[in-house]
Enzyme design. Sequence first.
Site, short mmCIF file in Angstrom:
data_model
loop_
_atom_site.label_atom_id
_atom_site.label_comp_id
_atom_site.label_asym_id
_atom_site.label_seq_id
_atom_site.Cartn_x
_atom_site.Cartn_y
_atom_site.Cartn_z
N THR A 206 51.50 61.72 38.80
CA THR A 206 52.31 60.53 39.03
C THR A 206 52.67 59.76 37.74
O THR A 206 53.84 59.47 37.51
CB THR A 206 51.57 59.59 40.01
OG1 THR A 206 51.43 60.29 41.23
CG2 THR A 206 52.31 58.29 40.23
N SER B 221 57.63 58.42 42.81
CA SER B 221 57.23 57.65 41.62
C SER B 221 58.28 57.72 40.51
O SER B 221 58.67 56.68 39.95
CB SER B 221 55.91 58.19 41.08
OG SER B 221 54.94 58.14 42.09
N HIS C 28 25.40 48.16 26.21
CA HIS C 28 24.14 48.65 26.74
C HIS C 28 23.65 47.81 27.91
O HIS C 28 23.82 46.59 27.87
CB HIS C 28 23.09 48.62 25.60
CG HIS C 28 21.78 49.19 26.00
ND1 HIS C 28 21.59 50.55 26.17
CD2 HIS C 28 20.60 48.59 26.26
CE1 HIS C 28 20.33 50.76 26.53
NE2 HIS C 28 19.71 49.59 26.59
N ALA D 289 70.09 64.21 50.45
CA ALA D 289 71.26 64.32 49.58
C ALA D 289 71.23 65.67 48.88
O ALA D 289 70.16 66.23 48.64
CB ALA D 289 71.23 63.21 48.53
N GLY E 294 40.82 76.25 45.01
CA GLY E 294 39.75 75.68 44.18
C GLY E 294 40.30 74.71 43.16
O GLY E 294 39.70 74.52 42.10
P1 NDP Z 1 46.15 73.51 42.05
O1 NDP Z 1 47.22 74.22 41.34
O2 NDP Z 1 45.33 72.51 41.37
O3 NDP Z 1 45.15 74.59 42.68
C1 NDP Z 1 45.60 75.60 43.52
C2 NDP Z 1 44.41 76.43 43.93
O4 NDP Z 1 44.80 77.36 44.92
C3 NDP Z 1 43.83 77.22 42.77
O5 NDP Z 1 42.44 77.18 42.89
C4 NDP Z 1 44.38 78.62 43.00
O6 NDP Z 1 43.54 79.62 42.54
C5 NDP Z 1 44.43 78.67 44.51
N1 NDP Z 1 45.45 79.57 45.03
C6 NDP Z 1 46.77 79.60 44.73
N2 NDP Z 1 47.40 80.56 45.43
C7 NDP Z 1 46.46 81.14 46.22
C8 NDP Z 1 46.49 82.19 47.15
N3 NDP Z 1 47.62 82.83 47.44
N4 NDP Z 1 45.34 82.53 47.76
C9 NDP Z 1 44.18 81.87 47.45
N5 NDP Z 1 44.10 80.88 46.59
C10 NDP Z 1 45.22 80.51 45.95
O7 NDP Z 1 46.87 72.92 43.33
P2 NDP Z 1 46.44 71.82 44.40
O8 NDP Z 1 47.11 72.26 45.64
O9 NDP Z 1 44.98 71.59 44.43
O10 NDP Z 1 47.12 70.52 43.82
C11 NDP Z 1 48.51 70.53 43.49
C12 NDP Z 1 48.80 69.62 42.35
O11 NDP Z 1 48.76 68.29 42.79
C13 NDP Z 1 47.79 69.66 41.20
O12 NDP Z 1 48.02 70.72 40.32
C14 NDP Z 1 48.02 68.33 40.57
O13 NDP Z 1 49.15 68.44 39.74
C15 NDP Z 1 48.33 67.44 41.75
N6 NDP Z 1 47.14 66.68 42.20
C16 NDP Z 1 46.54 65.83 41.34
C17 NDP Z 1 45.44 65.10 41.73
C18 NDP Z 1 44.79 64.17 40.79
O14 NDP Z 1 45.39 63.81 39.78
N7 NDP Z 1 43.55 63.73 41.05
C19 NDP Z 1 44.88 65.23 43.07
C20 NDP Z 1 45.57 66.19 43.88
C21 NDP Z 1 46.66 66.88 43.46
P3 NDP Z 1 43.49 80.05 40.99
O15 NDP Z 1 42.77 78.98 40.28
O16 NDP Z 1 42.76 81.34 40.99
O17 NDP Z 1 44.91 80.19 40.56
#
Ligand code: NDP
Length: 464
Positions: free
Chosen positions: A312, A14, A437, A116, A177
């Site tokens: 994005t 993007s 409404h 690259a 999560g």
């Molecule tokens: P996030 O950063 O949103 O979430 C990562 C999750 O993984 C958190 O819950 C984190 O826990 C957990 N985690 C990280 N490391 C470990 C570990 N070693 N063991 C267990 N759990 C772990 O990442 P996502 O992968 O869900 O998404 C990546 C990014 O992509 C997002 O941050 C966003 O920027 C983008 N995205 C946006 C969307 C949208 O706009 N609708 C949709 C999908 C992705 P904890 O919370 O405890 O740190």
Amino acid sequence: MNFDYDLFVIGGGSGGVRAARIAASQHGARVGLAEESRMGGTCVIRGCVPKKLMVFASSAPALAEEARGYGWLSADAGPFSWTDFHNKLTDDLDRLERAYTSGLDKAGVDIHLQRARLSDAHTIELADGSRKTAKHILIAAGGRPQRPDIPGAELGMISDDVFLMKELPRRALLIGGGFIACEFACILNGMGVDTALAYRGNAVLRGFDLETRELMTRQLQQNGIDLRLGLSPARLERADDRIRASFDDGSHGDFDAVIFATGRAPYTGDLGLEETGVRLKPNGAIEVDDWSQTAVPSIFAVGDVTSRVNLTPVAIREGHSFADTVFGGIPRKMDHRLVAHAVYTRPHELGSIGPTEEEARAQGPIDVYATTFRPMRSFFAGSDAHVMMKLIVCAETQKVLACHIFGPEAGEMIQLAAIPITMGATKADFDATIAVHPTMAEEMVTMREPTRRFHEATTDAAAR
Ligand code: NDP
């Protein structure tokens, strides 16, 4: 010095595509762009676009159930064919990839479909061994999903793999999560997969407003997702034709697919950054200033590779601002302070802009206007699902600082709420707006009295 290009962009996602197209078509720059995978990048090929289509596909059973609530006695989504859906999805992504390529072609951008890397501040080395020089280089290489460092992690899938599945698993486990875990859990569950989600915290979506996190956590459970909170993965191993996931509390379960949704990392490996003096942040992201310029004046970076706000539209705006500033003589910076975003879960989405209630309380005196209600559409059909809308208002200036919505189409609603909030609208401006409404969104302009007032700045650690 004569350069091959005015601009060379690394990455056809993007941010990179927008910067290349604007620099070439609007500002007359000679532009080259390298992409090692498919044009369109994460959002188009293995992210937002196919994900949203999967959200629509997975919504059919709930729509059928609602139709029965409205008297359509035999409404039933019937069996789902992943193969049919996936074939169509593949065709659509091919179409989009072609559209991205032809947009760049029309703008006169030279596309190099290969990897690259930098060899100095003005030179790019392509995988075929050729070299290109450019007055300016833009790194827009994006990010990559990361796996946790546990034994057997290679047995797990990442989000990229989900879009390539040939068939749906019978039983799937999501680990994490965040955005991806919540969205994919709802998608798979909606498509009829027996879905579990293991998250190490107590409420999903850390970083979001606490009330919305609690509602989302409850919704996942009410959808029938087997939500396992307070659990971290310890190891994965093969168990006959399944994968056994073991957790830090000693429990385990067997699944056909384990999907890591444990965050993404900037894709900065082997880009030759060290050779050129580009500085990295501790998390591996490229360090840039407000103008997306790195420590090397000729090299800029935008999008997830800089890990500012990884969305994005932010990458697009950063890329556009860079092109206008450097090639159009129109200095433009991206303001990262107010960025609306949405989590596409079902039946309710989460839409958000501005600080959480907890963050806002810590920053100064606020009034919170909040409402919860059962929307007429799903209530009539027999659902007990509650919508929540919240406006956070600065008690001193009366400016609306934030809006958080948990409800159907919250992504659509937050986009519109983001306009007045970005413009600096006050609560009185919202109040002066006549309601439409009957809609859900009318609640946004009819909340008259604050639900809570916090007139002494406080940091409520427990609330976070
Ligand atoms: P996030 O950063 O949103 O979430 C990562 C999750 O993984 C958190 O819950 C984190 O826990 C957990 N985690 C990280 N490391 C470990 C570990 N070693 N063991 C267990 N759990 C772990 O990442 P996502 O992968 O869900 O998404 C990546 C990014 O992509 C997002 O941050 C966003 O920027 C983008 N995205 C946006 C969307 C949208 O706009 N609708 C949709 C999908 C992705 P904890 O919370 O405890 O740190």
